[in-house]
Design a protein around this motif. Structure first.
Motif, PDB file in Angstrom:
ATOM      1  N   LEU A   6      34.226  37.950  39.516  1.00  0.00           N
ATOM      2  CA  LEU A   6      34.899  38.776  38.519  1.00  0.00           C
ATOM      3  C   LEU A   6      36.371  38.395  38.496  1.00  0.00           C
ATOM      4  O   LEU A   6      37.031  38.373  39.539  1.00  0.00           O
ATOM      5  N   LEU A   7      36.895  38.088  37.316  1.00  0.00           N
ATOM      6  CA  LEU A   7      38.291  37.678  37.168  1.00  0.00           C
ATOM      7  C   LEU A   7      39.208  38.884  37.073  1.00  0.00           C
ATOM      8  O   LEU A   7      38.896  39.880  36.407  1.00  0.00           O
ATOM      9  N   PHE A   8      40.354  38.783  37.737  1.00  0.00           N
ATOM     10  CA  PHE A   8      41.412  39.788  37.623  1.00  0.00           C
ATOM     11  C   PHE A   8      42.762  39.077  37.574  1.00  0.00           C
ATOM     12  O   PHE A   8      43.084  38.315  38.493  1.00  0.00           O
ATOM     13  N   PRO A   9      43.556  39.301  36.501  1.00  0.00           N
ATOM     14  CA  PRO A   9      43.194  39.993  35.267  1.00  0.00           C
ATOM     15  C   PRO A   9      42.065  39.267  34.518  1.00  0.00           C
ATOM     16  O   PRO A   9      41.816  38.091  34.753  1.00  0.00           O
ATOM     17  N   TRP A  10      41.454  39.985  33.613  1.00  0.00           N
ATOM     18  CA  TRP A  10      40.255  39.471  32.959  1.00  0.00           C
ATOM     19  C   TRP A  10      40.524  38.226  32.129  1.00  0.00           C
ATOM     20  O   TRP A  10      39.614  37.448  31.868  1.00  0.00           O
ATOM     21  N   TRP A  11      41.778  37.992  31.729  1.00  0.00           N
ATOM     22  CA  TRP A  11      42.084  36.886  30.818  1.00  0.00           C
ATOM     23  C   TRP A  11      42.481  35.610  31.555  1.00  0.00           C
ATOM     24  O   TRP A  11      42.902  34.638  30.920  1.00  0.00           O
ATOM     25  N   THR A  12      42.324  35.544  32.865  1.00  0.00           N
ATOM     26  CA  THR A  12      42.674  34.327  33.622  1.00  0.00           C
ATOM     27  C   THR A  12      41.518  33.333  33.551  1.00  0.00           C
ATOM     28  O   THR A  12      40.885  32.995  34.559  1.00  0.00           O
ATOM     29  N   GLU A  13      41.267  32.856  32.351  1.00  0.00           N
ATOM     30  CA  GLU A  13      40.066  32.068  32.055  1.00  0.00           C
ATOM     31  C   GLU A  13      40.063  30.682  32.699  1.00  0.00           C
ATOM     32  O   GLU A  13      39.002  30.079  32.862  1.00  0.00           O
ATOM     33  N   ARG A  14      41.213  30.146  33.049  1.00  0.00           N
ATOM     34  CA  ARG A  14      41.259  28.769  33.570  1.00  0.00           C
ATOM     35  C   ARG A  14      40.380  28.605  34.814  1.00  0.00           C
ATOM     36  O   ARG A  14      39.854  27.517  35.071  1.00  0.00           O
ATOM     37  N   ALA A  15      40.203  29.675  35.569  1.00  0.00           N
ATOM     38  CA  ALA A  15      39.391  29.593  36.788  1.00  0.00           C
ATOM     39  C   ALA A  15      37.961  29.174  36.500  1.00  0.00           C
ATOM     40  O   ALA A  15      37.295  28.589  37.368  1.00  0.00           O
ATOM     41  N   ARG A  16      37.469  29.435  35.292  1.00  0.00           N
ATOM     42  CA  ARG A  16      36.088  29.070  34.961  1.00  0.00           C
ATOM     43  C   ARG A  16      35.850  27.563  35.077  1.00  0.00           C
ATOM     44  O   ARG A  16      34.716  27.125  35.290  1.00  0.00           O
ATOM     45  N   LEU A  17      36.916  26.780  34.911  1.00  0.00           N
ATOM     46  CA  LEU A  17      36.766  25.329  34.985  1.00  0.00           C
ATOM     47  C   LEU A  17      36.454  24.856  36.398  1.00  0.00           C
ATOM     48  O   LEU A  17      35.962  23.731  36.579  1.00  0.00           O
ATOM     49  N   PHE A  18      36.733  25.689  37.405  1.00  0.00           N
ATOM     50  CA  PHE A  18      36.618  25.256  38.790  1.00  0.00           C
ATOM     51  C   PHE A  18      35.504  25.965  39.561  1.00  0.00           C
ATOM     52  O   PHE A  18      35.008  25.421  40.543  1.00  0.00           O
ATOM     53  N   VAL A  19      35.114  27.155  39.148  1.00  0.00           N
ATOM     54  CA  VAL A  19      34.072  27.885  39.867  1.00  0.00           C
ATOM     55  C   VAL A  19      32.770  27.095  39.798  1.00  0.00           C
ATOM     56  O   VAL A  19      32.405  26.576  38.741  1.00  0.00           O
ATOM     57  N   PRO A  20      32.033  26.971  40.915  1.00  0.00           N
ATOM     58  CA  PRO A  20      30.765  26.230  40.884  1.00  0.00           C
ATOM     59  C   PRO A  20      29.829  26.765  39.805  1.00  0.00           C
ATOM     60  O   PRO A  20      29.734  27.983  39.605  1.00  0.00           O
ATOM     61  N   PRO A  21      29.136  25.883  39.093  1.00  0.00           N
ATOM     62  CA  PRO A  21      28.274  26.321  37.985  1.00  0.00           C
ATOM     63  C   PRO A  21      27.187  27.301  38.407  1.00  0.00           C
ATOM     64  O   PRO A  21      26.680  28.044  37.568  1.00  0.00           O
ATOM     65  N   SER A  22      26.820  27.295  39.681  1.00  0.00           N
ATOM     66  CA  SER A  22      25.752  28.181  40.149  1.00  0.00           C
ATOM     67  C   SER A  22      26.199  29.636  40.255  1.00  0.00           C
ATOM     68  O   SER A  22      25.356  30.527  40.439  1.00  0.00           O
ATOM     69  N   VAL A  23      27.512  29.897  40.150  1.00  0.00           N
ATOM     70  CA  VAL A  23      28.029  31.262  40.303  1.00  0.00           C
ATOM     71  C   VAL A  23      28.520  31.750  38.941  1.00  0.00           C
ATOM     72  O   VAL A  23      29.498  31.210  38.413  1.00  0.00           O
ATOM     73  N   PRO A  24      27.876  32.753  38.355  1.00  0.00           N
ATOM     74  CA  PRO A  24      28.341  33.253  37.052  1.00  0.00           C
ATOM     75  C   PRO A  24      29.709  33.911  37.165  1.00  0.00           C
ATOM     76  O   PRO A  24      30.028  34.546  38.175  1.00  0.00           O
ATOM     77  N   VAL A  25      30.519  33.747  36.117  1.00  0.00           N
ATOM     78  CA  VAL A  25      31.877  34.275  36.086  1.00  0.00           C
ATOM     79  C   VAL A  25      31.977  35.309  34.975  1.00  0.00           C
ATOM     80  O   VAL A  25      31.539  35.059  33.841  1.00  0.00           O
TER      81      VAL A  25
END
Length: 316
Positions: free
Chosen positions: A60-79
């Motif tokens: 879960l992202l905090f703040p919710w709009w910090t979308e850049r992290a999606r580029l790095f989180v392993p694909p097996s873990v939903p964001v």
């Protein structure tokens, strides 16, 4: 009337105000890079998740709009991260990793904790990776899924049903159950947004008039909480135009015709609407998931039905 001296000084005051704003903006821009994670910070975070995350975990992202992290989180873990996602149950996941950037402007850790923490328990200390924070929580709002309609769509029987019970089948073409008539009349699992929240759900557009679009599912487990969640997608829910009509979402027992769940969505009602009933123990059931709206204009429905373990304190 302002004096001539005051009028002559006004441009200087305006110039001073503009220079002050420009200076504040410059200071903000100079300080901002120190509050943003580097690629090395993001990769270090991804390494922790790749090593320690378990199947079923979520981020879960905090703040919710910090979308850049999606580029790095392993694909097996939903964001997850959308407006007001801080309070989302995320009940499909037994554990949640909160990936935060608490030093960003307009982040509010206290407000996040107030929305997120009820029903959750930290499973370890917070890790700091540059400006990133990462902490694992047990999700006390977790409710295991034993059956999900959107995951069983290919096995459904789909048809258009008239009030007299007559039916027209919607054959499965390998991707969707397509009905005769307009191209939007089909049933298939898709990603859609309901009041900012991305959801993987069944696209089921109401056909219009008294007829219903029905998806019939067999082998639905009894002794569980049967839950219906759905809504009108994108901006279509907002309008209260009197020409529009209420969309009805429902679940019936196919054998008895008993109405198990019914969710009306009148014009102007936004967000995910939910209803749940606890099914008594017994053999698996066949259920009819359906949508209907007298006027189908702007009634673009996406929904899902699931069999969950009953909530704590609720017995079938």
């Amino acid at each position: 009337m302002p004096s001539p001296k005051a009028l002559r000084a006004l441009p200087l005051v305006e110039l001073g105000a503009l220079l002050l704003v420009a200076l504040l903006c410059l200071v903000f821009q100079l300080r901002l890079p120190g509050r943003l994670p580097t690629d090395a910070d993001e990769r270090a975070m991804a390494d922790v998740l790749a090593r320690d995350a378990r199947p079923g975990d979520a981020v879960l992202l905090f703040p919710w709009w910090t979308e850049r992290a999606r580029l790095f989180v392993p694909p097996s873990v939903p964001v997850y991260g959308w407006l007001e996602s801080d309070g989302a149950d995320l009940s499909a996941h037994p554990r949640i990793w909160v990936l935060g950037q608490p030093e960003l402007p307009r982040s509010d850790p206290a407000a996040f904790d107030a929305a997120f923490l009820p029903g959750r328990k930290a499973l370890g200390p917070e890790s700091r990776l540059g400006p990133l924070s990462l902490r694992l929580y047990e999700n006390g709002r977790y409710r295991p899924r034993h059956w999900v309609a959107s995951e069983s769509a290919s096995a459904a029987r789909v048809y258009l049903e008239q009030p007299d019970g007559s039916r027209r089948d919607c054959p499965f073409d390998g991707r969707a159950h397509r009905c005769p008539g307009p191209p939007h009349l089909y049933v298939a699992p898709e990603w859609h947004e309901i009041f900012y929240e991305p959801r993987h759900c069944l696209w089921m557009h109401a056909p219009g008039g008294p007829q219903r679009l029905v998806a019939e599912f067999s082998n639905v487990p009894s002794g569980m909480g049967l839950r219906l969640e759905g809504g009108i997608i994108f901006e279509f829910a907002h309008s209260k135009d009197p020409r529009l009509s209420t969309a009805h979402l429902g679940v019936d027992d196919a054998a008895t015709g008993e109405r198990l769940l019914d969710v009306p969505i009148p014009p102007g009602r936004e967000g995910v609407q939910k209803a749940e009933v606890v099914l008594p123990p017994g053999p698996p059931r066949t259920v009819k998931v359906w949508v209907q709206a007298d006027n189908a204009e702007s009634r673009q429905v996406c929904l899902d039905v699931m069999a969950l373990e009953p909530a704590v304190g609720v017995k079938p």
